[in-house]
Design a protein around this motif. Structure first.
Motif, PDB file in Angstrom:
ATOM      1  N   ALA A  50       0.828  -1.201   0.000  1.00 58.24           N
ATOM      2  CA  ALA A  50       0.000   0.000   0.000  1.00 58.24           C
ATOM      3  C   ALA A  50       0.866   1.257   0.000  1.00 58.24           C
ATOM      4  O   ALA A  50       0.603   2.220  -0.738  1.00 58.24           O
ATOM      5  CB  ALA A  50      -0.924  -0.011   1.212  1.00 58.24           C
ATOM      6  N   ASN A  51       1.904   1.252   0.823  1.00 64.38           N
ATOM      7  CA  ASN A  51       2.813   2.398   0.882  1.00 64.38           C
ATOM      8  C   ASN A  51       3.498   2.652  -0.453  1.00 64.38           C
ATOM      9  O   ASN A  51       3.707   3.801  -0.858  1.00 64.38           O
ATOM     10  CB  ASN A  51       3.883   2.161   1.944  1.00 64.38           C
ATOM     11  N   GLN A  52       3.880   1.575  -1.128  1.00 67.82           N
ATOM     12  CA  GLN A  52       4.572   1.740  -2.405  1.00 67.82           C
ATOM     13  C   GLN A  52       3.675   2.411  -3.447  1.00 67.82           C
ATOM     14  O   GLN A  52       4.137   3.221  -4.247  1.00 67.82           O
ATOM     15  CB  GLN A  52       5.083   0.391  -2.887  1.00 67.82           C
ATOM     16  N   ALA A  53       2.387   2.077  -3.411  1.00 66.80           N
ATOM     17  CA  ALA A  53       1.449   2.742  -4.320  1.00 66.80           C
ATOM     18  C   ALA A  53       1.303   4.210  -3.942  1.00 66.80           C
ATOM     19  O   ALA A  53       1.241   5.093  -4.812  1.00 66.80           O
ATOM     20  CB  ALA A  53       0.094   2.038  -4.280  1.00 66.80           C
ATOM     21  N   ALA A  54       1.250   4.490  -2.646  1.00 62.50           N
ATOM     22  CA  ALA A  54       1.155   5.880  -2.196  1.00 62.50           C
ATOM     23  C   ALA A  54       2.417   6.654  -2.539  1.00 62.50           C
ATOM     24  O   ALA A  54       2.358   7.841  -2.899  1.00 62.50           O
ATOM     25  CB  ALA A  54       0.907   5.912  -0.686  1.00 62.50           C
ATOM     26  N   TRP A  55       3.562   5.978  -2.451  1.00 61.79           N
ATOM     27  CA  TRP A  55       4.835   6.644  -2.720  1.00 61.79           C
ATOM     28  C   TRP A  55       4.950   7.101  -4.181  1.00 61.79           C
ATOM     29  O   TRP A  55       5.593   8.106  -4.471  1.00 61.79           O
ATOM     30  CB  TRP A  55       6.001   5.734  -2.351  1.00 61.79           C
ATOM     31  N   LYS A  56       4.329   6.388  -5.075  1.00 59.68           N
ATOM     32  CA  LYS A  56       4.338   6.802  -6.481  1.00 59.68           C
ATOM     33  C   LYS A  56       3.723   8.188  -6.640  1.00 59.68           C
ATOM     34  O   LYS A  56       4.107   8.961  -7.516  1.00 59.68           O
ATOM     35  CB  LYS A  56       3.587   5.786  -7.341  1.00 59.68           C
ATOM     36  N   GLY A  71      -2.997   4.255  -2.019  1.00 58.22           N
ATOM     37  CA  GLY A  71      -2.440   3.203  -1.186  1.00 58.22           C
ATOM     38  C   GLY A  71      -3.498   2.282  -0.610  1.00 58.22           C
ATOM     39  O   GLY A  71      -3.357   1.055  -0.632  1.00 58.22           O
ATOM     40  N   ALA A  72      -4.590   2.852  -0.120  1.00 60.14           N
ATOM     41  CA  ALA A  72      -5.643   2.044   0.496  1.00 60.14           C
ATOM     42  C   ALA A  72      -6.327   1.124  -0.499  1.00 60.14           C
ATOM     43  O   ALA A  72      -6.837   0.063  -0.141  1.00 60.14           O
ATOM     44  CB  ALA A  72      -6.673   2.958   1.156  1.00 60.14           C
ATOM     45  N   ARG A  73      -6.340   1.503  -1.755  1.00 60.21           N
ATOM     46  CA  ARG A  73      -6.978   0.681  -2.775  1.00 60.21           C
ATOM     47  C   ARG A  73      -6.243  -0.638  -3.012  1.00 60.21           C
ATOM     48  O   ARG A  73      -6.835  -1.597  -3.514  1.00 60.21           O
ATOM     49  CB  ARG A  73      -7.079   1.465  -4.093  1.00 60.21           C
ATOM     50  N   ILE A  74      -4.967  -0.710  -2.645  1.00 52.32           N
ATOM     51  CA  ILE A  74      -4.193  -1.935  -2.871  1.00 52.32           C
ATOM     52  C   ILE A  74      -4.701  -3.093  -2.013  1.00 52.32           C
ATOM     53  O   ILE A  74      -5.059  -4.152  -2.551  1.00 52.32           O
ATOM     54  CB  ILE A  74      -2.695  -1.681  -2.648  1.00 52.32           C
ATOM     55  N   PRO A  75      -4.769  -2.974  -0.701  1.00 48.10           N
ATOM     56  CA  PRO A  75      -5.331  -4.089   0.074  1.00 48.10           C
ATOM     57  C   PRO A  75      -6.816  -4.301  -0.193  1.00 48.10           C
ATOM     58  O   PRO A  75      -7.308  -5.425  -0.044  1.00 48.10           O
ATOM     59  CB  PRO A  75      -5.068  -3.684   1.526  1.00 48.10           C
ATOM     60  N   GLU A  76      -7.531  -3.252  -0.571  1.00 47.71           N
ATOM     61  CA  GLU A  76      -8.949  -3.427  -0.903  1.00 47.71           C
ATOM     62  C   GLU A  76      -9.138  -4.380  -2.075  1.00 47.71           C
ATOM     63  O   GLU A  76     -10.161  -5.064  -2.163  1.00 47.71           O
ATOM     64  CB  GLU A  76      -9.582  -2.072  -1.246  1.00 47.71           C
ATOM     65  N   ALA A  77      -8.168  -4.430  -2.976  1.00 49.86           N
ATOM     66  CA  ALA A  77      -8.272  -5.279  -4.165  1.00 49.86           C
ATOM     67  C   ALA A  77      -7.575  -6.620  -4.010  1.00 49.86           C
ATOM     68  O   ALA A  77      -7.628  -7.455  -4.920  1.00 49.86           O
ATOM     69  CB  ALA A  77      -7.690  -4.542  -5.377  1.00 49.86           C
ATOM     70  N   ASP A  78      -6.945  -6.860  -2.874  1.00 51.42           N
ATOM     71  CA  ASP A  78      -6.151  -8.072  -2.661  1.00 51.42           C
ATOM     72  C   ASP A  78      -7.046  -9.242  -2.271  1.00 51.42           C
ATOM     73  O   ASP A  78      -7.626  -9.266  -1.183  1.00 51.42           O
ATOM     74  CB  ASP A  78      -5.125  -7.804  -1.567  1.00 51.42           C
ATOM     75  N   LEU A  79      -7.129 -10.238  -3.122  1.00 47.61           N
ATOM     76  CA  LEU A  79      -7.998 -11.386  -2.867  1.00 47.61           C
ATOM     77  C   LEU A  79      -7.476 -12.283  -1.747  1.00 47.61           C
ATOM     78  O   LEU A  79      -8.209 -13.157  -1.269  1.00 47.61           O
ATOM     79  CB  LEU A  79      -8.168 -12.200  -4.147  1.00 47.61           C
ATOM     80  N   LYS A  80      -6.240 -12.084  -1.326  1.00 48.68           N
ATOM     81  CA  LYS A  80      -5.684 -12.867  -0.220  1.00 48.68           C
ATOM     82  C   LYS A  80      -5.944 -12.212   1.131  1.00 48.68           C
ATOM     83  O   LYS A  80      -5.678 -12.797   2.171  1.00 48.68           O
ATOM     84  CB  LYS A  80      -4.183 -13.070  -0.418  1.00 48.68           C
ATOM     85  N   GLU A 327      14.245   7.158   1.486  1.00 49.94           N
ATOM     86  CA  GLU A 327      15.368   6.285   1.802  1.00 49.94           C
ATOM     87  C   GLU A 327      15.009   4.807   1.764  1.00 49.94           C
ATOM     88  O   GLU A 327      15.839   3.966   1.449  1.00 49.94           O
ATOM     89  CB  GLU A 327      15.908   6.644   3.183  1.00 49.94           C
ATOM     90  N   LYS A 328      13.755   4.464   2.100  1.00 49.64           N
ATOM     91  CA  LYS A 328      13.378   3.052   2.158  1.00 49.64           C
ATOM     92  C   LYS A 328      11.888   2.902   1.888  1.00 49.64           C
ATOM     93  O   LYS A 328      11.071   3.644   2.434  1.00 49.64           O
ATOM     94  CB  LYS A 328      13.735   2.471   3.532  1.00 49.64           C
ATOM     95  N   GLN A 329      11.530   1.942   1.043  1.00 44.52           N
ATOM     96  CA  GLN A 329      10.131   1.758   0.653  1.00 44.52           C
ATOM     97  C   GLN A 329       9.479   0.517   1.272  1.00 44.52           C
ATOM     98  O   GLN A 329       8.295   0.286   1.057  1.00 44.52           O
ATOM     99  CB  GLN A 329      10.020   1.671  -0.878  1.00 44.52           C
TER     100      GLN A 329
END
Length: 339
Positions: A50-56, A71-80, A327-329
């Motif tokens: 999620a952070n990596q999507a927000a970082w973009k 960022g929040a949309r990433i786990p919302e779409a995660d089927l796992k 510095e770190k993602q």
């Protein structure tokens, strides 16, 4: 107001920027601000993606509000992920209902609760904020609003979630346990090991120094029909004050609501508490109100202040959060706990 310290790294723009702060707003793209900004933090280890999507968004000078929504949309779409978004576990009647809220640097906020058939509640929450005079829409009204604004209805009960629900129905024993979501998965059936928890709360500071936050969940598995936790409630699951900082929560939402937890954390930071100390005090207040000291209860808080300093605290061990900056993602930090 912007000051000279924030422009130490702007060697090429220093002369103009220091004399005219408005220039900074137009020239912040692809620039690294001094200190810990831009930065995004979020609850749990699935916050890394999620952070990596927000970082973009943040790394190209984008607004914190856009970053936390992305960022929040990433786990919302995660089927796992069976406690956020499309694959969330249903209530005890087999209905998948989703909750979310979002808040920007100006104090604008919006949320949806107990919404069905819509796979990105965080984006609907933003539309509630931007298109209506309201803060929170619930149930059928939230779904109707989403459809009227172009969202498509989907069946959210996945085969895997349905299987888990039918297994639960054999006993129908409802007793929330600490980090119970971990028990549904093993390293054999989830890449990277068990990493499914409950809420994802996210806080970001952009290059302009503005703060926004987002929070999204499918709530407790097999909850009572109509149950809503803290996640879509401003002041409970999420709160942002651009002069001070922001906070979000995870765990048993009822206890967070009773203590207006995220608002409390921000107000403690206003009084001079560090983010970690503010989270710890909020956790302590919950524990003090419980006769058994909350030994079977999990609540955690995550916070960031205006300087970009962050910290977290939880009642029980096992809470972690993700941090992303220039510095770190993919940094994962184990939150401190009382027990």
């Amino acid at each position: 107001m912007l000051n000279r310290r924030k422009f130490l790294s702007y060697t090429t723009l220093a002369a103009g920027a220091l004399s005219a702060p408005r220039v900074f707003a137009k020239s912040s793209f692809n620039q690294k601000i001094a200190g810990n900004k831009p930065i995004v933090i979020s609850t749990w280890d699935f916050g890394v993606a999620a952070n990596q999507a927000a970082w973009k968004v943040l790394s190209t000078g984008g607004r914190a509000l856009d970053a936390v929504e992305a960022g929040a949309r990433i786990p919302e779409a995660d089927l796992k992920n069976h406690s956020v978004g499309v694959a969330g576990y249903p209530d005890r009647d087999g209905h998948v209902t989703l909750d979310a809220c979002i808040m920007d640097e100006k104090g604008n906020c919006g949320g949806v609760a107990a919404m069905e058939y819509i796979d990105h509640p965080i984006s609907v929450a933003r539309l509630v904020m931007e298109k209506t005079p309201h803060v929170l829409l619930v149930g059928e009204g939230a779904t109707q609003f989403a459809v009227e604004n172009g969202f498509k209805k989907h069946q959210l009960l996945t085969p895997e979630s349905e299987k888990a629900w039918k297994e639960w129905l054999k006993t129908a024993n409802y007793k929330p346990e600490i980090n119970i979501e971990n028990k549904h998965f093993t390293p054999a059936n989830m890449p990277g090991g068990p990493n499914n928890h409950d809420t994802i709360g996210m806080l970001a500071i952009d290059a302009a120094g503005n703060i926004s936050g987002a929070c999204t969940t499918s709530g407790m598995a097999f909850k009572l029909r109509g149950r809503v936790g803290d996640s879509p409630i401003i002041g409970a699951g999420l709160y942002v004050d651009n002069e001070v900082g922001g906070a979000t929560s995870t765990g048993v939402g009822e206890e967070v609501i009773r203590n207006v937890g995220s608002f409390l954390v921000v107000e403690l930071m206003r009084q001079g508490y560090t983010p970690e100390d503010a989270c710890r005090e909020a956790v302590n207040r919950i524990v003090k109100k419980k006769a058994d000291g909350a030994k079977d209860l999990q609540v955690g808080f995550l916070a960031i202040n205006k300087k970009g300093e962050y910290g977290a605290y939880a009642i029980q061990k096992g809470f972690s959060y993700a941090v992303c900056n220039a510095e770190k993602q993919d940094l994962i930090i184990k939150g401190k706990s009382i027990y």
